[in-house]
Design an enzyme around this catalytic site. Structure first.
Site, PDB file in Angstrom:
ATOM      1  N   ASP A  73       0.830  -1.201   0.000  1.00 44.44           N
ATOM      2  CA  ASP A  73       0.000   0.000   0.000  1.00 44.44           C
ATOM      3  C   ASP A  73       0.867   1.255   0.000  1.00 44.44           C
ATOM      4  O   ASP A  73       2.000   1.247   0.482  1.00 44.44           O
ATOM      5  CB  ASP A  73      -0.966   0.008   1.181  1.00 44.44           C
ATOM      6  N   GLU A 138       0.162  -0.951   5.965  1.00 47.72           N
ATOM      7  CA  GLU A 138       1.196  -0.302   6.760  1.00 47.72           C
ATOM      8  C   GLU A 138       1.003   1.209   6.812  1.00 47.72           C
ATOM      9  O   GLU A 138       1.286   1.850   7.827  1.00 47.72           O
ATOM     10  CB  GLU A 138       2.579  -0.635   6.192  1.00 47.72           C
TER      11      GLU A 138
END
EC number: 3.5.1.18
Length: 380
Positions: A73, A138
């Site tokens: 991400d 994250e």
């Protein structure tokens, strides 16, 4: 797209950047990685928790277990009009690859995959196991990502010996800094209670801003510890203050304050909480406080992982690296409490989270060489 034979890491990085995986989306990044890893003997175990896509991939059944850890991400691109090139159309300009995630951290993911492919081709019967722990949250609330995968592994007693996180650790040039630890993080969400009223009649109200001001002044000036040879002193920063209705003639009824500790191994979260709440009570404040524990401090000292990383960086770059514990948090904080030794090594971090995020093409290719040598040092 660049020639994949000449620049294999850069080519894979481009393919990953082209997938707009704004947290918690993965957009097929892990599928692409899984296809490459499956081809060299990895068993792929998808782990989807709520809105988060995770992958645990492993080659080998024995210890020690070397794990590459990272995230697919990325943060939102921000004001697209300020980008030189579209953020999800990877573009090379003057030897730099531009695109959201180039440095944080799709370049590292690509380097991990390419390094592993090369290593397995040379050493198909390597010692121990190689693993990948990849998440898509994250950059988000970090609730359903690495921490959930670690919980799953711990429940079945599957242990990681060494973890190399691909966060962009370098500051000026590739490999000049590796992170061999991180400070702990603790957030306090504080509400100071008063009584709302008209500013012309303060005797009929109780202003929480006035009540809290001496406390906040003392809190911001407190000395928490001296740090140590590995960590700077614990710091506290007030991140947000809110009160009032927006009207100039209303005394607010509550004051909300958010603050965050980045703390060393010289204190614990429990000690910090105790000291803050004692200070609140000494000022006789009416308050509620909610504590959010974001992660323990951890330190990876001298040993095989740090030694192997030093050797790799010296061989590839010609200079020595500097192990440091500065900076923010990473998913390493979820892996270290299991007993694993954790390091972070990735590209230069000068443009992460900014518009026009970029990474030097040569650095991507060299990073894969570093990763490959680390594998050779530990599993051959």
């Amino acid at each position: 797209m660049i020639d994949a034979d000449t620049y294999p890491v850069t080519a894979l990085t481009q393919a990953l950047i082209a997938r707009p995986s704004v947290t918690p989306l993965d957009e097929g990044c892990q599928t692409l990685m899984a296809q490459r890893l499956s081809a060299v003997g990895f068993t792929i175990e998808p782990m989807v928790f709520e809105d988060t896509t995770n992958m645990w991939a492993r080659r080998g059944n024995q210890g020690p277990v070397f794990c590459f850890a990272g995230h697919t991400d990325v943060v939102p691109p921000g004001d697209i009009s300020r980008w030189h090139t579209p953020p999800f159309e990877p573009t090379i300009i003057d030897g730099y690859l531009y695109g959201r995630g180039a440095a944080d951290m799709k370049g590292s993911l690509a380097a991990m995959v390419v390094a592993t492919e090369r290593f397995v081709a040379k050493h198909p019967d390597h010692q121990g196991s190689i693993a990948f722990l990849i998440t898509s949250d994250e950059e988000g609330p970090f609730i359903n990502g690495t921490t959930r995968v670690i919980d799953t592994l711990e429940a079945r007693n599957e242990k990681i010996t060494w973890a190399l996180v691909g966060e962009p650790s370098s500051t000026i040039k590739l490999g000049d800094v590796v992170k061999n630890g991180r400070r702990g993080s603790l957030t306090g969400n504080l509400t100071i209670k008063g009584t709302q009223g008209h500013v012309a009649y303060p005797h009929l109200a109780d202003n929480p801003i006035h009540k809290a001001a001496p406390f906040l002044a003392q809190l911001s000036q407190m000395h928490w510890d001296n740090g140590n040879e590995f960590f700077p002193p614990t710091s506290l920063q007030i991140a947000n203050i809110q009160a009032g209705t927006g009207a100039s003639n209303v005394i607010p009824g509550v004051l909300e304050v958010m603050f965050n500790f980045r703390y060393s191994t010289e204190v614990t979260a429990e000690i910090l909480i105790e000291r803050v709440e004692a200070l609140l009570q000494s000022h006789e404040l009416d308050y509620d406080i909610n504590w959010v524990f974001n992660g323990l401090p951890f330190l990876t000292g001298e040993g095989p992982l740090l030694d192997a990383t030093r050797v790799a960086i010296a061989q590839v770059t010609g200079y020595e690296t500097s192990p440091q514990t500065t900076g923010g948090t990473s998913d390493g904080r979820f892996i270290a409490p299991t007993g694993a030794k954790v390091l972070e090594l990735g590209p230069v971090n000068a443009t992460i989270h900014k518009v026009n995020e970029c990474v030097k093409v040569d650095d991507l290719e060299q990073l894969a060489l570093c990763y490959e040598i680390i594998l050779e040092q530990l599993l051959c």
